[in-house]
Design a protein around this motif. Structure first.
Motif, mmCIF file in Angstrom:
data_model
loop_
_atom_site.group_PDB
_atom_site.id
_atom_site.type_symbol
_atom_site.label_atom_id
_atom_site.label_comp_id
_atom_site.label_asym_id
_atom_site.label_seq_id
_atom_site.Cartn_x
_atom_site.Cartn_y
_atom_site.Cartn_z
ATOM 1 N N ARG A 159 14.482 15.088 -35.023
ATOM 2 C CA ARG A 159 13.418 14.839 -35.994
ATOM 3 C C ARG A 159 12.700 16.489 -36.046
ATOM 4 O O ARG A 159 12.505 17.099 -35.316
ATOM 5 C CB ARG A 159 12.196 14.089 -35.282
ATOM 6 N N LEU A 192 16.585 2.654 -32.415
ATOM 7 C CA LEU A 192 17.716 3.369 -32.597
ATOM 8 C C LEU A 192 17.242 4.902 -33.003
ATOM 9 O O LEU A 192 16.598 5.219 -33.640
ATOM 10 C CB LEU A 192 18.259 2.958 -33.828
ATOM 11 N N ARG A 193 17.331 5.457 -31.724
ATOM 12 C CA ARG A 193 16.957 6.999 -31.756
ATOM 13 C C ARG A 193 18.165 7.893 -32.379
ATOM 14 O O ARG A 193 19.407 7.867 -32.335
ATOM 15 C CB ARG A 193 16.672 7.683 -30.351
ATOM 16 N N PRO A 194 17.926 8.893 -33.123
ATOM 17 C CA PRO A 194 18.778 9.819 -33.902
ATOM 18 C C PRO A 194 19.100 10.927 -32.771
ATOM 19 O O PRO A 194 18.558 11.327 -32.012
ATOM 20 C CB PRO A 194 17.953 10.458 -34.846
#
Lengths: 560, 417
Positions: free
Chosen positions: B50, B115-117
């Motif tokens: 992020r 849903l983590r990047p």
């Protein structure tokens, strides 16, 4: 609008005083409904240090309060032993403390009916090994610890079993009047999102520090002074019993072990609003440094959090002189007062109870309900001092009991919260009772109180809520809980606790990718004024007599 | 005791630096207080997830837009690429295949159904789970506390995934009344246990295209246990990231440890470095706690991989100052402690980005910009200028800076393992 509900008495405020009033009414056979803006014990009753007063803190200058305390101390041990840790207390004399004060202290205790036992320095340290080697002398007194949420729940359960009702998340928003009488109380049902009327014959204002706001809605002036007390939670107990400084009450002169932690108290600062519960870092430092004089290891210990409560101090209208705005507050009432608004303000059917402290909540309720019963023509006498509360047959609470239970039953695998030994069964039962807000589970079960500050139990509990309830935005509920737990942490985040905070952040924001969605918390949703650390003028103290003495004077709060 | 290079810390940066230096022929000693963010992380390789709160799709490209003082920029894009390439080879050689490339981010399923990047995913977490990927069964193992299928499925549903929750029974075993993720993962390492586990798992997930399970499928056999269970269950199994300790992180830690042992690297674990000795501005030795006395390890170079505040490399003091705990390096503090953290827990906390400022060769610098010690280098979470949690940059920074340090301290090309 037709009243949705009819009752004889509406009690406003779900703190210990309001609930004690409800139970007293129930035992006298009076129909009553209690309304509370949040959950039970979310105000001052849940924001204090947990001291069951022996009265010794008042023995020198307020023997009326001291006598009330020791009487009620004895009564509560009889009717609510399960909420009490029978740990005793010490008053310790440090170098520099006034030895004459110690003499007056012993005499005051004697005159008030409080037993004291003088201990040599060596004997005091035998009882409390972490006491400072500087302690010169100590006096043992029958202080104790009391779990106000346990007390609240027991009293509420008893009142409900006897036909009274408790409506939480129902802030009072107004009244319907017919001439000099209130005919109904208007509440806002926050779950349904609509106003409801509760038709009634009588109204009891037991809103504690918020009594003035309830008064305003009913059109009667009640001048309350918000006396903010800051408390600091340490990550372990440190002491076996309560430790007090044997000196004129002041900031940071008491350590109360409670469950797995110790609570350091307290400040006494006049603030504009009882909703100002912000904690300034300087307050935390002062608590820690002052209490470290009595127990040095506290000075380098791990601070878990800090919080503040608002004492429900009452300012009589007729105070003699010097009671001007924000000035000398020495005339502030030091015990409790029943206000009959019929004689005082010409409002025929409302009574208020103001002042007081948690230890004397039952006595306050008795005084109010005696007055109310007389007006209502109810002749049943008060029985709250003799009828034991549900749960009393468990005997006194012992801090090691929950762990012993887990070991006996081999239920480690059932633990949701390892810090506070909360099991899945307990969480499931609470959810079945309708508690789906994690904050409410925390108050009921102590979930998330320990050193990890809910890192592991918060999302385990959220998972259990999801398992039991299909509906609802579970992640939003988890986020609300995390933000509520975070409130006030700025003052206490350093050292090990800073590390813990960043590790918890690494779990929830890092691993779970939760981000601040800016959802308003419960307080914000309820229109509570935002408060910032540092607000409140620390020089505006709530009278020297009240500094510290009013520690336990935390009576009920509720909301309006 | 003596070493060419002392590496302080055994988290993602210290482990990578130690292996790469040893591979380059340096004689390395590792001194570590305990486990680091291998155990506390999500078990993937984050490079940049992020930026400014927005999800990053192309991490390498986005990394080039980071401020010049960001550790990724200081190490340089080449070091980051090389570090990631090296990691993929090293992990694969240890039986830990990863999927992904630094050009684009992927989704990692978490236990909350978010849903983590992330950039590189271990194979057991790599099968795509997204809206439109068919019915997903979220399956927990009965009695496992650190996962809730209901919560995960609810989260996935809010992300548009067709997810349902289910529970698979565990075969009879020694820990029926109390077990942790580690104990369950060790049990799954066992062939017989897996044979008894698989039918119940398959039944719980019946009808689904893919099953999401907690990340507990074996710990000491690389990805073999997961692969075998997936074959027996007859459908893709996706490990969801859950709370610490991270089982994927434990697998990686074991791989690093085995590699360091093979390279003859000595390590001292559980006895933290507590100070340094110096001659002029050069550090000559690292002092560490021993069982009964302070140990002194003489060395030519020091690599500090001791972590930020979270990793215990920096102490946050009550008065708002910060202290680097090993060498007393300068760290910029705050006017008072209220500035350490923000007012929203899930927001950002300035303390998370606190660290030691370094020059282009990763040497700690004074406020003036001149190096404090010419033979001390800092890597990973200890470095100022990044917040690994908020950015999702922890492993990328670790690998890039470890790679850069290995280049600086062993200029010869590093041999491929």
């Amino acid at each position: 609008v037709t009243p949705a509900l009819e009752t004889d008495v509406v009690v406003v405020g779900g703190g210990v005083t309001g609930v004690a009033v409800l139970r007293d009414l129930a035992l006298r056979g009076v129909r009553a409904v209690l309304v509370e803006r949040f959950d039970l014990g979310t105000g001052t009753s849940g924001r204090w240090h947990g001291l069951l007063h022996s009265g010794a803190r008042y023995a020198v200058r307020d023997q009326e309060s001291a006598r009330e305390c020791i009487e009620e101390n004895t009564v509560l041990r009889r009717i609510a032993p399960h909420t009490i840790e029978d740990i005793g207390g010490l008053f310790v004399l440090l170098p520099g403390d006034d030895e004459d004060y110690a003499g007056r202290f012993v005499e005051g205790c004697k005159a008030s009916g409080i037993t004291t036992e003088e201990l040599s320095a060596a004997e005091a340290r035998r009882r409390e090994p972490l006491l400072s080697p500087d302690v010169k002398l100590a006096f043992a007194v029958p202080d104790g610890g009391i779990d106000s949420w346990g007390l609240l729940r027991s009293m509420a359960a008893d009142a409900q079993a006897r036909g009274c009702r408790v409506l939480v998340r129902h802030p009072m928003v107004g009244v319907e009047r017919d001439g000099d009488r209130i005919t109904a109380v208007r509440v806002h049902d926050q779950v349904a999102g609509e106003d409801r009327l509760i038709g009634c014959q009588w109204v009891v204002n037991a809103a504690g520090a918020w009594a003035g706001e309830i008064g305003r809605m009913a059109g009667v002036p009640i001048r309350m002074i918000a006396g903010k007390g800051v408390m600091v939670v340490m990550a372990s107990r440190y002491v076996r019993g309560v430790v007090n400084a044997c000196r004129k009450p002041a900031d940071g002169d008491i350590i109360v072990p409670q469950h797995e932690v110790a609570i350091l108290g307290t400040t006494s600062v006049q603030v504009d609003s009882p909703d100002d519960i912000a904690v300034a870092p300087a307050d935390v430092d002062r608590m820690v440094d002052m209490c470290a004089q009595m127990v040095p290891s506290i000075g380098s210990g791990r601070v878990l959090r800090a919080f503040a409560g608002s004492r429900p101090l009452y300012q009589p209208e007729s105070a003699d002189g010097g009671s001007g705005d924000g000035g000398d507050t020495r005339e502030v009432s030091r015990t409790f007062t029943v206000l009959d608004h019929a004689t005082r303000d010409g409002l025929g059917n409302m009574l208020s109870i103001v002042g007081g402290k948690l230890t004397t909540c039952r006595q306050m309720a008795e005084a109010l309900v005696d007055r109310l019963a007389e007006r209502m023509g109810v002749t049943e006498p008060c029985r709250t001092a003799t009828e034991a509360l549900p749960g009393a047959d468990h005997g006194p609470h012992r801090v090691a009991a929950p762990l012993a239970g887990v070991e006996r039953d081999v239920t480690y695998g059932e633990l949701v919260c390892e810090c506070e030994l909360v099991t899945r069964g307990q969480v499931r039962a609470a959810i079945a009772d309708g508690l789906t807000e994690l904050e409410d589970l925390r108050r009921k079960l102590r979930l998330g109180y320990g050193p990890c500050q809910a890192a592991f139990c918060a999302w385990r509990a959220a998972g259990m809520v999801a398992e039991e309830r299909d509906q609802g935005d579970h992640l939003a509920g988890l986020e609300r809980f995390l933000e509520e737990r975070w409130r006030g942490q700025q003052a206490t985040t350093w050292g090990d606790q800073a590390r813990q905070a960043l590790l918890n952040h690494a779990i929830y924001r890092g691993i779970f990718d939760l981000r601040d969605a800016g959802r308003p918390d419960e307080a914000a949703a309820a229109g509570r004024a935002p408060t910032e650390p540092g607000e409140g003028d620390p020089t505006t103290r709530v009278g020297d007599e009240l500094a510290g003495e009013s520690n336990g004077r935390t009576s009920s709060k509720a909301g309006g | 005791m003596r070493a060419d290079v002392v590496v302080v810390g055994a988290g993602p940066a210290g482990l990578a630096a130690a292996v790469r230096l040893a591979e380059a022929g340096r004689q390395v000693r590792v001194i570590a207080r305990g486990n680091g963010f291998t155990h506390w992380g999500a078990g993937a390789v984050d490079v940049l997830g992020r930026l400014g709160g927005e999800r990053v799709e192309r991490p390498l490209e986005a990394a080039a837009r980071l401020p010049a003082e960001h550790p990724c920029r200081l190490a340089g894009e080449a070091a980051l690429r090389d570090g990631l390439d090296w990691f993929l080879r090293f992990a694969a050689a240890a039986g830990l295949d990863h999927a992904g490339d630094p050009e684009r981010n992927r989704d990692q399923v978490t236990a909350l159904g978010t849903l983590r990047p992330t950039c590189l995913l271990p194979a057991p977490a790599a099968h795509p789970v997204a809206a439109g990927s068919g019915r997903v069964a979220v399956v927990n193992f009965e009695g496992f506390r650190d996962f809730s299928a209901a919560l995960c499925a609810a989260g996935l549903r809010s992300a548009g995934v067709d997810a349902v929750a289910a529970t698979a029974p565990l075969p009879a075993w020694d820990h029926a009344r109390y077990f942790t993720a580690v104990e369950l993962a060790r049990a799954v390492d066992d062939d017989g246990f897996r044979r008894r586990l698989a039918p119940g798992l398959a039944q719980a997930a019946a009808g689904a295209a893919v099953a999401v399970v907690p990340a507990v499928l074996g710990v000491s056999t690389g990805h073999a246990a997961w692969a075998d269970l997936e074959r027996q269950a007859g459908m893709p199994l996706v490990e969801a990231a859950t709370v610490p300790p991270s089982i994927p992180g434990l697998r990686l830690f074991a791989a690093y440890r085995a590699r360091l042992d093979a390279l003859g690297v000595r390590w001292q674990f559980g006895f933290p470095a507590v100070g340094v000795e110096w001659d002029g501005d050069r550090v000559t030795a690292v002092r560490s706690e021993g069982a009964s006395r302070v140990l002194v390890t003489r060395c030519q170079e020091v690599v500090l991989a001791s972590g930020g505040v979270a990793g215990h490399g920096i102490e946050a003091n009550r008065d708002g100052t910060l202290a680097e705990v090993v060498a007393g390096l300068p760290v910029e503090g705050f006017p008072d402690r209220t500035a350490f953290v923000g007012d929203r827990f899930l927001g950002e906390h300035p303390l998370g980005a606190a660290g030691v400022r370094v020059d282009a060769e990763l040497r700690p610098v004074h406020a003036s910009g001149s190096p404090v010690h010419p033979n001390v280098r800092c890597v990973g979470g200890l470095l100022a200028g990044h917040d690994p949690t908020v950015e999702g940059s922890r492993e990328g920074v670790a690998l890039a800076t470890a790679t850069r340090v290995a280049e600086l301290l062993a200029p010869a090309p590093t041999p491929v393992s």
